[in-house]
Structures are given as structure tokens and as C-alpha cells.
Design an enzyme around this catalytic site. Structure first.
Site, PDB file in Angstrom:
ATOM      1  CB  SER A  69      35.481  15.949 -14.310  1.00 48.33           C
ATOM      2  OG  SER A  69      35.058  16.810 -15.348  1.00 48.33           O
ATOM      3  CE1 TYR A  74      31.535  17.917 -10.754  1.00 43.12           C
ATOM      4  CE2 TYR A  74      32.759  18.816 -12.616  1.00 43.12           C
ATOM      5  CZ  TYR A  74      32.097  17.757 -12.013  1.00 43.12           C
ATOM      6  OH  TYR A  74      32.010  16.549 -12.660  1.00 43.12           O
TER       7      TYR A  74
HETATM    8  P1  NAD Z   1      24.180  11.783 -12.076  1.00 41.86           P
HETATM    9  O1  NAD Z   1      23.422  12.921 -11.597  1.00 41.86           O
HETATM   10  O2  NAD Z   1      23.435  10.710 -12.780  1.00 41.86           O
HETATM   11  O3  NAD Z   1      24.999  11.096 -10.896  1.00 41.86           O
HETATM   12  C1  NAD Z   1      25.455  11.784  -9.792  1.00 41.86           C
HETATM   13  C2  NAD Z   1      24.924  11.065  -8.590  1.00 41.86           C
HETATM   14  O4  NAD Z   1      25.556  11.596  -7.429  1.00 41.86           O
HETATM   15  C3  NAD Z   1      23.439  11.238  -8.365  1.00 41.86           C
HETATM   16  O5  NAD Z   1      22.690  10.264  -9.044  1.00 41.86           O
HETATM   17  C4  NAD Z   1      23.314  11.092  -6.861  1.00 41.86           C
HETATM   18  O6  NAD Z   1      22.876   9.799  -6.530  1.00 41.86           O
HETATM   19  C5  NAD Z   1      24.732  11.258  -6.362  1.00 41.86           C
HETATM   20  N1  NAD Z   1      24.798  12.290  -5.341  1.00 41.86           N
HETATM   21  C6  NAD Z   1      24.923  13.622  -5.495  1.00 41.86           C
HETATM   22  N2  NAD Z   1      24.901  14.229  -4.296  1.00 41.86           N
HETATM   23  C7  NAD Z   1      24.754  13.244  -3.374  1.00 41.86           C
HETATM   24  C8  NAD Z   1      24.643  13.225  -1.961  1.00 41.86           C
HETATM   25  N3  NAD Z   1      24.715  14.346  -1.236  1.00 41.86           N
HETATM   26  N4  NAD Z   1      24.466  12.032  -1.348  1.00 41.86           N
HETATM   27  C9  NAD Z   1      24.382  10.879  -2.064  1.00 41.86           C
HETATM   28  N5  NAD Z   1      24.494  10.841  -3.393  1.00 41.86           N
HETATM   29  C10 NAD Z   1      24.671  12.012  -4.032  1.00 41.86           C
HETATM   30  O7  NAD Z   1      25.319  12.366 -13.015  1.00 41.86           O
HETATM   31  P2  NAD Z   1      26.675  11.738 -13.613  1.00 41.86           P
HETATM   32  O8  NAD Z   1      27.077  12.687 -14.658  1.00 41.86           O
HETATM   33  O9  NAD Z   1      26.514  10.315 -13.932  1.00 41.86           O
HETATM   34  O10 NAD Z   1      27.699  11.935 -12.417  1.00 41.86           O
HETATM   35  C11 NAD Z   1      28.483  10.878 -11.909  1.00 41.86           C
HETATM   36  C12 NAD Z   1      29.901  11.357 -11.674  1.00 41.86           C
HETATM   37  O11 NAD Z   1      30.496  11.648 -12.918  1.00 41.86           O
HETATM   38  C13 NAD Z   1      30.025  12.619 -10.830  1.00 41.86           C
HETATM   39  O12 NAD Z   1      31.096  12.456  -9.916  1.00 41.86           O
HETATM   40  C14 NAD Z   1      30.375  13.667 -11.857  1.00 41.86           C
HETATM   41  O13 NAD Z   1      31.125  14.699 -11.279  1.00 41.86           O
HETATM   42  C15 NAD Z   1      31.185  12.858 -12.827  1.00 41.86           C
HETATM   43  N6  NAD Z   1      31.337  13.433 -14.159  1.00 41.86           N
HETATM   44  C16 NAD Z   1      30.248  13.657 -14.935  1.00 41.86           C
HETATM   45  C17 NAD Z   1      30.441  14.207 -16.193  1.00 41.86           C
HETATM   46  C18 NAD Z   1      29.279  14.487 -17.101  1.00 41.86           C
HETATM   47  O14 NAD Z   1      29.455  15.177 -18.095  1.00 41.86           O
HETATM   48  N7  NAD Z   1      28.089  13.989 -16.815  1.00 41.86           N
HETATM   49  C19 NAD Z   1      31.726  14.511 -16.654  1.00 41.86           C
HETATM   50  C20 NAD Z   1      32.805  14.270 -15.826  1.00 41.86           C
HETATM   51  C21 NAD Z   1      32.603  13.717 -14.580  1.00 41.86           C
END
Ligand code: NAD
Ligand code: MG
Length: 272
Positions: free
Chosen positions: A190, A203
């Protein structure tokens, strides 16, 4: 398809999403409840056979970035195993349908990735169901905003570390015996690894750890013909943000401070 990810366009003018309202979801959050809707490439992603016959394990595959990856990979010709939390079944069912509509195999594998037993068993399920494994995409992540360090409970800190760091270690370690030369491992970092927010101390720390882990591992595995990459997104419109990742009152302005003046959409991160 007239409009796909190859259509020449100005990214600053794409995705003129209406301003999100304040919202909050318990637990991991569902894409089905996210408003406005995010784009995962459902209508636009066009595959060109770039992952023909490949076998992919994708964590966090039900929603957000992981969903966009699952759609893209399937349309590029890969069979996929989808990992997600049991509470996210309605979202995962939609993804499985999209993967199958692309003519590929979708294996649903719900469980808590912060649990070592599930994380390791997941890899074996994937290798067995797909007849091997050559793509591991670690997308699952936990982000909970906290105004003050004193507000982070030991349980929450631990859960964030286990979900973001330990699970990646368990999955990759278990996957290695299955991965032939030519395989890829992709981890999700991230912008928080580089410019941490004061309210995301735990985080942001995990994301810096994911970067360092991946840089070291990339060097270790390169001689074995296995590529390790990290994707470090900026603000992307997903349920993570609406389920405690941001304070609800910050959501209407989410992503407005970026150079493009808008949050990214999951579809913009998925192309392999
Ligand atoms: P999202 O909520 O759609 O996806 C995160 C997923 O993590 C969830 O759908 C869930 O299935 C899974 N998860 C969380 N805890 C879990 C557990 N204990 N067991 C199994 N699965 C679990 O949100 P997203 O934004 O698509 O996140 C995906 C990745 O992208 C993450 O690693 C997040 O840190 C990273 N990210 C997101 C952003 C943003 O702005 N959305 C920015 C930078 C990085
Ligand atoms: Mg989800």
C-alpha cells in the site's frame, strides 16, 4: 466490446463516481452493500489469453482488488481458487459465477486466513483442485482506523498482523513445493508503506513489512525461477474502506487528494 481496458482514455476523466455517502459496515464488509458500486472490470475486462492454462490462488478474492484480479485472470484463461471469509459468501458467489461465465474453473474456499491451519490447508486445496499451482496472489488484508494508539486493542493489533503478514508467510511457504519455475507470487502492499497515516499505525507497519519480505524473497526465489512482485495501491474504492478502514465521515472525500483527484477502481489494478 466497445470499451475495455485497452481503450485510449484520459484517466483523470475516467470513473467520475458520485461522491460516496458516509457509511459503515461491520466485519469484512460486503461489496453488495458498498455505495456507490465499485468497478471490477465486470463489463470491461477483455482477456487475450495471457494466462492460458494457468492455476491461480487468490486470497481476498470476493471483493475489491481481489475480485478484479479473479475476473481478469479468469478472462485471461486461468482457473482460480477463491479465498475469503465465510461472511463474504454472497460476494464470493458472484465472483465464482463471473469466473465460470469466462469458461474457467472457480473453486470456493472460505475460511479465516489469520488461522494457520486454514491458510496452509488452503494451498493444498488449491493444488489438488487445480491439479497444481503456478500463481499465488495474496490480496487479503485487514485495515482498521484508530485515532489514538491507545485505541488499538491487543486482539485487533494481533489480528491485523496475522491477516496481513503471517498469512502471507504461511501461504507462500506452503505453496513453494507446488510452484514450478516460471510461477509468480504477487503480494499486496500500500501507499501506507511509504506515507503512513497517523491513524493507521498498525496497518501501515504491516505494509512496510510486506515490502521488505517481498524484496528479500524475490532475491531468494529468482534463482529458482519464481518471480515475486508487490503491488502498492493508493486509495481504491472497496469495502475495506467502508468497514472501518476509514472513519465513515472521511469517505465522501476518499481519494480526492490524489494527483488524479479521485479514488482508483479495483479494475484499474487487475491486468496481469
Ligand atoms: P476488500 O475488503 O474488498 O478486500 C480485502 C479482503 O481481505 C476481504 O474481501 C476478505 O476476503 C479478506 N480478508 C480480510 N481478513 C481476512 C481473514 N481473516 N481471512 C480471510 N480473508 C480475509 O478490500 P481491498 O481494498 O480490495 O483490499 C485488498 C488488499 O488491498 C488489502 O491487502 C489492502 O490492504 C490492500 N490495499 C487496499 C487499498 C485501498 O485503498 N482499498 C489501498 C492499498 C492497499
Ligand atoms: Mg470482501
Amino acid at each position: 466490446m466497445s470499451n475495455d481496458q485497452y481503450t485510449f482514455a484520459n484517466p483523470a476523466e475516467q470513473y467520475q463516481m458520485r461522491q460516496p455517502e458516509e457509511q459503515y459496515q461491520e466485519g469484512p464488509g460486503l461489496d453488495q452493500k458498498l455505495s456507490p458500486k465499485a468497478d471490477h472490470g465486470e463489463q470491461s475486462y477483455r482477456g487475450t489469453g495471457r494466462l492460458s492454462g494457468r492455476k491461480a490462488l487468490i486470497t481476498g478474492a470476493d471483493s475489491g482488488i481481489g475480485r478484479a484480479v479473479a475476473i481478469a485472470y479468469a478472462r485471461e484463461g486461468a482457473d482460480v481458487v477463491l479465498s475469503y471469509l465465510p461472511d463474504e459468501q454472497p460476494d464470493a458467489d458472484e465472483v465464482a459465477e463471473l469466473v465460470r461465465a469466462a469458461g474457467r474453473k472457480a473453486v470456493l474456499a472460505p475460511g479465516d486466513i489469520a488461522d494457520e491451519k486454514y491458510a496452509r490447508a488452503l494451498v493444498h486445496t488449491a493444488a489438488k483442485e487445480l491439479g497444481g499451482l503456478d500463481l499465488v496472489v495474496n490480496v487479503a488484508g485487514r485495515q482498521q482506523t484508530a485515532e489514538r494508539l491507545e485505541d488499538i486493542t491487543s486482539e485487533s493489533f494481533d489480528q491485523t498482523m496475522r491477516t496481513n503478514i503471517h498469512a502471507m508467510f504461511w501461504v507462500i511457504q506452503e505453496a513453494l513445493p507446488h510452484l514450478p519455475a516460471g510461477s509468480s507470487i504477487i503480494n499486496t502492499s500500500s501507499v501506507q508503506a511509504y506515507s503512513p497515516s497517523p491513524t493507521l499505525v498498525d496497518y501501515a507497519t504491516t505494509k512496510a513489512a510486506i515490502n521488505t519480505f517481498s524484496k528479500a524473497l524475490a532475491q531468494q526465489l529468482a534463482p529458482r525461477g519464481i518471480r515475486v512482485n508487490v503491488v502498492a495501491p493508493g486509495p481504491i474504492w472497496t469495502p475495506l474502506q467502508a468497514a472501518g478502514g476509514q472513519p465513515p465521515e472521511a469517505l465522501p472525500e476518499f481519494g480526492q487528494q490524489t494527483p488524479l483527484g479521485r479514488p482508483g477502481q479495483p479494475a484499474e489494478l487487475a491486468p496481469p
